[in-house]
Design a protein around this motif. Structure first.
Motif, PDB file in Angstrom:
ATOM      1  N   PRO A 120      -4.525  10.044   9.654  1.00  0.00           N
ATOM      2  CA  PRO A 120      -3.498   9.558   9.130  1.00  0.00           C
ATOM      3  C   PRO A 120      -2.654   8.309   9.858  1.00  0.00           C
ATOM      4  O   PRO A 120      -2.364   7.521   9.468  1.00  0.00           O
ATOM      5  CB  PRO A 120      -2.485  10.810   9.341  1.00  0.00           C
ATOM      6  N   GLU A 121      -3.093   8.280  11.291  1.00  0.00           N
ATOM      7  CA  GLU A 121      -2.650   7.410  12.264  1.00  0.00           C
ATOM      8  C   GLU A 121      -3.246   5.960  11.789  1.00  0.00           C
ATOM      9  O   GLU A 121      -2.340   4.950  11.973  1.00  0.00           O
ATOM     10  CB  GLU A 121      -2.854   7.414  13.593  1.00  0.00           C
ATOM     11  N   TYR A 122      -4.420   5.904  11.273  1.00  0.00           N
ATOM     12  CA  TYR A 122      -4.896   4.722  10.971  1.00  0.00           C
ATOM     13  C   TYR A 122      -4.541   4.220   9.466  1.00  0.00           C
ATOM     14  O   TYR A 122      -4.399   3.191   9.449  1.00  0.00           O
ATOM     15  CB  TYR A 122      -6.615   5.016  10.905  1.00  0.00           C
ATOM     16  N   VAL A 123      -4.395   5.166   8.658  1.00  0.00           N
ATOM     17  CA  VAL A 123      -4.010   5.157   7.343  1.00  0.00           C
ATOM     18  C   VAL A 123      -2.619   4.211   7.398  1.00  0.00           C
ATOM     19  O   VAL A 123      -2.357   3.223   6.803  1.00  0.00           O
ATOM     20  CB  VAL A 123      -3.736   6.321   6.482  1.00  0.00           C
ATOM     21  N   GLN A 124      -1.728   4.719   8.279  1.00  0.00           N
ATOM     22  CA  GLN A 124      -0.419   4.315   8.468  1.00  0.00           C
ATOM     23  C   GLN A 124      -0.522   3.035   9.034  1.00  0.00           C
ATOM     24  O   GLN A 124      -0.057   1.964   8.585  1.00  0.00           O
ATOM     25  CB  GLN A 124       0.334   5.332   9.505  1.00  0.00           C
ATOM     26  N   GLU A 125      -1.345   2.792  10.117  1.00  0.00           N
ATOM     27  CA  GLU A 125      -1.329   1.504  10.863  1.00  0.00           C
ATOM     28  C   GLU A 125      -1.799   0.370   9.885  1.00  0.00           C
ATOM     29  O   GLU A 125      -1.492  -0.810   9.936  1.00  0.00           O
ATOM     30  CB  GLU A 125      -2.133   1.581  12.169  1.00  0.00           C
ATOM     31  N   PHE A 126      -3.048   0.714   9.070  1.00  0.00           N
ATOM     32  CA  PHE A 126      -3.457  -0.347   8.363  1.00  0.00           C
ATOM     33  C   PHE A 126      -2.872  -0.880   7.037  1.00  0.00           C
ATOM     34  O   PHE A 126      -3.242  -1.635   6.265  1.00  0.00           O
ATOM     35  CB  PHE A 126      -4.947   0.027   8.034  1.00  0.00           C
ATOM     36  N   GLN A 127      -1.470  -0.071   7.017  1.00  0.00           N
ATOM     37  CA  GLN A 127      -0.722  -0.557   5.872  1.00  0.00           C
ATOM     38  C   GLN A 127      -0.272  -1.897   6.306  1.00  0.00           C
ATOM     39  O   GLN A 127       0.086  -2.982   5.367  1.00  0.00           O
ATOM     40  CB  GLN A 127       0.554   0.199   5.833  1.00  0.00           C
ATOM     41  N   ASN A 128      -0.442  -2.204   7.436  1.00  0.00           N
ATOM     42  CA  ASN A 128       0.126  -3.538   8.119  1.00  0.00           C
ATOM     43  C   ASN A 128      -1.209  -4.457   8.082  1.00  0.00           C
ATOM     44  O   ASN A 128      -0.699  -5.665   8.890  1.00  0.00           O
ATOM     45  CB  ASN A 128       0.949  -3.496   9.420  1.00  0.00           C
TER      46      ASN A 128
ATOM     47  N   HIS B  29       0.998  -1.152  -0.221  1.00  0.00           N
ATOM     48  CA  HIS B  29      -0.026  -0.071   0.155  1.00  0.00           C
ATOM     49  C   HIS B  29       0.981   1.207   0.043  1.00  0.00           C
ATOM     50  O   HIS B  29       1.812   1.291   0.432  1.00  0.00           O
ATOM     51  CB  HIS B  29      -0.829  -0.080   1.234  1.00  0.00           C
ATOM     52  N   SER B  30       0.210   2.210  -0.512  1.00  0.00           N
ATOM     53  CA  SER B  30       1.211   3.464  -0.450  1.00  0.00           C
ATOM     54  C   SER B  30       0.437   4.562   0.420  1.00  0.00           C
ATOM     55  O   SER B  30      -0.787   4.483   0.645  1.00  0.00           O
ATOM     56  CB  SER B  30       1.085   4.087  -1.869  1.00  0.00           C
ATOM     57  N   LEU B  31       1.284   5.238   0.700  1.00  0.00           N
ATOM     58  CA  LEU B  31       0.511   6.443   1.631  1.00  0.00           C
ATOM     59  C   LEU B  31       0.691   7.784   0.803  1.00  0.00           C
ATOM     60  O   LEU B  31       1.264   7.915  -0.045  1.00  0.00           O
ATOM     61  CB  LEU B  31       1.497   6.589   2.955  1.00  0.00           C
ATOM     62  N   HIS B  32      -0.387   8.610   1.528  1.00  0.00           N
ATOM     63  CA  HIS B  32      -0.374   9.751   0.770  1.00  0.00           C
ATOM     64  C   HIS B  32      -0.178  10.675   1.856  1.00  0.00           C
ATOM     65  O   HIS B  32      -0.920  10.715   3.027  1.00  0.00           O
ATOM     66  CB  HIS B  32      -1.815   9.859   0.237  1.00  0.00           C
TER      67      HIS B  32
ATOM     68  N   LEU C  12      -9.639  -0.037  22.503  1.00  0.00           N
ATOM     69  CA  LEU C  12      -9.505  -1.096  21.423  1.00  0.00           C
ATOM     70  C   LEU C  12      -9.777  -0.201  19.924  1.00  0.00           C
ATOM     71  O   LEU C  12      -9.675  -0.606  18.909  1.00  0.00           O
ATOM     72  CB  LEU C  12     -10.629  -1.905  21.376  1.00  0.00           C
ATOM     73  N   LEU C  13     -10.008   1.129  20.271  1.00  0.00           N
ATOM     74  CA  LEU C  13     -10.272   1.865  18.955  1.00  0.00           C
ATOM     75  C   LEU C  13      -9.108   2.604  18.341  1.00  0.00           C
ATOM     76  O   LEU C  13      -8.952   3.318  17.430  1.00  0.00           O
ATOM     77  CB  LEU C  13     -11.333   2.823  19.365  1.00  0.00           C
ATOM     78  N   SER C  14      -8.051   2.308  19.334  1.00  0.00           N
ATOM     79  CA  SER C  14      -6.710   3.027  18.875  1.00  0.00           C
ATOM     80  C   SER C  14      -6.037   2.335  17.514  1.00  0.00           C
ATOM     81  O   SER C  14      -6.556   1.006  17.533  1.00  0.00           O
ATOM     82  CB  SER C  14      -5.670   2.824  19.984  1.00  0.00           C
ATOM     83  N   PRO C  15      -5.175   2.831  16.598  1.00  0.00           N
ATOM     84  CA  PRO C  15      -5.189   2.204  15.442  1.00  0.00           C
ATOM     85  C   PRO C  15      -4.531   0.750  15.502  1.00  0.00           C
ATOM     86  O   PRO C  15      -5.025  -0.254  14.856  1.00  0.00           O
ATOM     87  CB  PRO C  15      -3.856   3.027  14.844  1.00  0.00           C
TER      88      PRO C  15
ATOM     89  N   GLY D 288     -10.003  -2.977   6.134  1.00  0.00           N
ATOM     90  CA  GLY D 288      -8.569  -2.494   6.766  1.00  0.00           C
ATOM     91  C   GLY D 288      -7.655  -2.006   5.498  1.00  0.00           C
ATOM     92  O   GLY D 288      -7.035  -0.962   5.435  1.00  0.00           O
ATOM     93  N   GLN D 289      -7.581  -2.861   4.338  1.00  0.00           N
ATOM     94  CA  GLN D 289      -6.952  -2.634   3.340  1.00  0.00           C
ATOM     95  C   GLN D 289      -7.562  -1.479   2.423  1.00  0.00           C
ATOM     96  O   GLN D 289      -6.481  -0.407   2.044  1.00  0.00           O
ATOM     97  CB  GLN D 289      -6.438  -3.662   2.276  1.00  0.00           C
ATOM     98  N   PHE D 290      -8.601  -1.221   2.690  1.00  0.00           N
ATOM     99  CA  PHE D 290      -9.101  -0.121   2.013  1.00  0.00           C
ATOM    100  C   PHE D 290      -8.734   1.045   2.640  1.00  0.00           C
ATOM    101  O   PHE D 290      -8.577   2.107   2.150  1.00  0.00           O
ATOM    102  CB  PHE D 290     -10.885  -0.188   1.833  1.00  0.00           C
ATOM    103  N   ILE D 291      -8.938   0.985   4.231  1.00  0.00           N
ATOM    104  CA  ILE D 291      -8.690   2.243   5.129  1.00  0.00           C
ATOM    105  C   ILE D 291      -7.155   2.717   4.729  1.00  0.00           C
ATOM    106  O   ILE D 291      -6.784   3.809   4.519  1.00  0.00           O
ATOM    107  CB  ILE D 291      -8.780   1.839   6.385  1.00  0.00           C
ATOM    108  N   ALA D 292      -6.288   1.512   4.556  1.00  0.00           N
ATOM    109  CA  ALA D 292      -4.948   1.910   4.132  1.00  0.00           C
ATOM    110  C   ALA D 292      -4.786   2.578   2.999  1.00  0.00           C
ATOM    111  O   ALA D 292      -3.677   3.434   2.854  1.00  0.00           O
ATOM    112  CB  ALA D 292      -4.162   0.710   4.101  1.00  0.00           C
ATOM    113  N   SER D 293      -5.614   2.649   2.158  1.00  0.00           N
ATOM    114  CA  SER D 293      -5.393   3.394   0.809  1.00  0.00           C
ATOM    115  C   SER D 293      -6.264   4.413   0.580  1.00  0.00           C
ATOM    116  O   SER D 293      -6.404   4.885  -0.568  1.00  0.00           O
ATOM    117  CB  SER D 293      -5.653   2.189  -0.272  1.00  0.00           C
TER     118      SER D 293
END
Ligand SMILES: Nc1ncnc2c1ncn2[C@@H]1O[C@H](COP(=O)(O)OP(=O)(O)OP(=O)(O)O)[C@@H](O)[C@H]1O
Length: 555
Positions: A173-181, A24-27, A140-143, A161-166
């Motif tokens: 941003p914290e979620y986008v970053q964490e969901f890369q994994n 996944h890429s980040l923006h 439990l709601l933390s990234p 989750g992969q959708f959130i990452a993208s």
């Protein structure tokens, strides 16, 4: 990527980035955007604290307090839509049936599991003295814990989750970053269970079909598990892809649940409906339900093989042959390919002397399939695109495919060509041609806004080039690191193009999004394997339709 003055207050529809797997890429964001997202986030958090009808009541109250005519109109609309919403929810629940209950129990189990993880982490001595680190205060709601929860909840949530990452424009941003994994790895199903599925599906003893099946899976993801095997008689090496039991029920239950949540969310936040959250959920639903029917996958593979044969490309590329007699809706037996992902630089250079040639082949085969094949492979992540030991390119996993009309492709070609030569007028007109709209688009202004997007990316480009030069980008790891940065740029660029287009009222077909996504993957491979190659301009790459119309004549 600070592209200012172009936001127009619209959020975009993000189908381009729906079908993510591993990479996944980040923006990056403007400060303002980040703030907006955090605001949205905290708003939805506070809403989620209230429950059931109090939520509706409070919403109505809030609306009534605000006496501006537009909000009164909105309230009116909401009330009119309420019966439709209720009807929709009831219908969806009936459709879900008992599997909903089972799934609820599994969901609770996952929740408790991650809850325990959190408790253990919280009670670690390092946390007691200085209070809880901020990233744990959300529980439990933390990234981190939300990602773990999604992984436990399985297929649907992993895709979400992969959708959130993208989708960095929609989530903090914290979620986008964490969901890369957010990886699609699932604990393997015991071999006995696989055996019993095989027996049932094939309708005869396993030994009468296979000489040998490896009990240790080659791969186990949320939807399917893959085992190596050998056919009886011909003794050919094959792999058996087995659909995990009960997966369809889980998908239906989950997707219905997510759909209902999206519907309610949209009802409560009429502004959201413009991002067509429900549309996105529907899209995920359709594509996931397609992935659980191996007859569809087999048909896609065979269409691709026919395309290779008709165009004389079988010496350059292949897709695994499907063995119909031992394949069903839930079991897919296919030829076993041996190779490495197109991103495995070290192995690639041991297979072929010139990786660039392999890349050009992969590009030509894929571009060629856009029009000359019934469907195109719409998930060319590195795990699915291999360099085979014999030097050919192997296309794997035809679970997700797209179809493109010649008209859309013609406009797409103009669009790609215009990127290469930075011709914003033709870029604007090709986008207008592709995007459905009933408005009159101001092409001049649109072209200028597109120009702004590209020039801000170019500024960044030079910064990165300078940064890369000062480092020692000689080994594979350093090259990959640079690629990730470049990839973020490309992703950002496409997101911005879509955003600007949407601010002019354009809506793109799903194919447009799928295509761009694949181009991002190919861009990654180009940067790795042939950094000096310009994918959109090189004479050896046939994007233009001349050659493809020749392909088509040969059908
Ligand atoms: N024909 C094949 N020959 C060799 N290995 C294969 C073959 N098909 C699948 N595999 C192996 O199994 C893995 C998973 O297969 P596939 O990609 O089809 O399943 P998937 O569940 O859709 O996975 P993903 O979501 O990661 O793409 C592949 O990455 C590959 O390692």
């Amino acid at each position: 990527m600070a592209v200012t003055g172009l936001r127009g207050g619209r959020t975009l529809q993000l189908q381009p980035f729906l079908h993510h797997h591993h990479h996944h890429s980040l923006h990056s964001f403007t400060k303002q955007q980040q703030q907006q997202q955090l605001n949205v986030h905290s708003k939805s958090k506070s809403k989620s604290k209230s429950k059931g009808f109090t939520l509706f009541a409070r919403y109505a109250q809030q609306q009534a307090q605000d006496l501006s005519s537009s909000s009164r109109r909105r309230l009116q609309e909401s009330i009119e839509n309420l019966p439709k919403l209720v009807e929709d929810i009831v219908r969806t629940s009936i459709n879900t049936g008992p599997r909903g209950v089972l799934r609820l129990a599994q969901g609770l189990q996952a929740f408790i599991g991650v809850g325990q993880e959190w408790l253990i982490d919280v009670s670690k001595p390092s946390n007691s003295s200085a209070g809880l680190p901020t990233e744990m205060q959300l529980g439990l709601l933390s990234p981190f814990y939300l990602r773990r929860l999604f992984e436990r909840l399985g297929a649907t949530y992993i895709k979400l989750g992969q959708f959130i990452a993208s989708a960095p424009t929609l989530f903090p941003p914290e979620y986008v970053q964490e969901f890369q994994n957010c990886f699609d790895r699932a604990p393997p199903i015991p071999f006995e269970e696989i055996q019993s599925i095989l027996r049932k599906e094939l309708g005869r003893p396993i030994e009468s079909v296979y000489e040998y099946v490896d009990p240790k899976p080659l791969a186990s993801a949320s939807i399917a598990q893959v085992h190596g095997a050998r056919l009886k008689g011909s003794r050919e090496d094959v792999v058996i892809k087995v659909l995990k039991p009960g997966i369809e029920d889980i998908l239906v239950a989950d997707l219905n649940f997510v759909y209902v949540v999206a519907r309610i969310f949209e009802f409560l936040n009429p502004d959201i409906s413009r991002t067509s959250l429900v549309g996105i959920v529907k899209d995920i639903r359709d594509s996931m339900l397609e992935e659980v029917d191996f007859y569809k996958e087999a048909a896609n593979i065979e269409a691709f093989r026919r395309y290779l044969e008709a165009t004389g490309l079988t010496g350059n590329a292949t897709a695994p042959k499907v063995y119909q007699y031992c394949s069903t809706r839930q079991v897919l037996t296919m030829e076993r390919l041996y190779g490495v992902p197109l991103t495995d630089l070290d192995s690639i250079s041991s297979f072929v002397s010139n990786p660039e040639t392999s890349l050009i082949t992969a590009l030509n085969v894929w571009f060629g399939s856009l029009l000359a094949c019934e469907s195109f492979h719409a998930d060319v992540h590195a795990g699915n695109l291999w360099l085979l030991r014999d030097g050919r390119i192997g296309f794997l996993d035809f679970g997700i495919v797209g179809r493109i009309s010649p008209k859309t492709w013609a406009a797409m070609e103009v669009f790609l060509g215009s990127i290469a030569i930075e011709d914003y007028d033709s870029m604007a007109s090709s986008l207008i041609q592709m995007g459905a709209t009933n408005k009159d688009v101001n092409a001049k202004a649109f072209a200028m806004d597109l120009g702004k997007v590209f020039s801000s990316i170019k500024d960044l480009d030079t910064e990165i080039v300078v940064a890369a030069r000062s480092g020692t980008a000689t080994n594979a790891a350093a090259v990959s690191a640079n690629v990730v940065v470049d990839e973020r740029q490309m992703n950002a660029l496409f997101l911005d193009v879509v955003r600007v287009s949407e601010s002019y009222g354009l809506k793109f077909p799903r194919e447009f999004a799928l295509l761009l996504k694949q181009l991002l993957y190919f861009d990654r491979y180009t940067r790795l394997l042939a950094p000096n190659l310009n994918m959109l301009q090189d004479q050896r790459i046939y994007i233009s339709s001349n050659r493809r119309s020749r392909y088509r004549d040969s059908f």
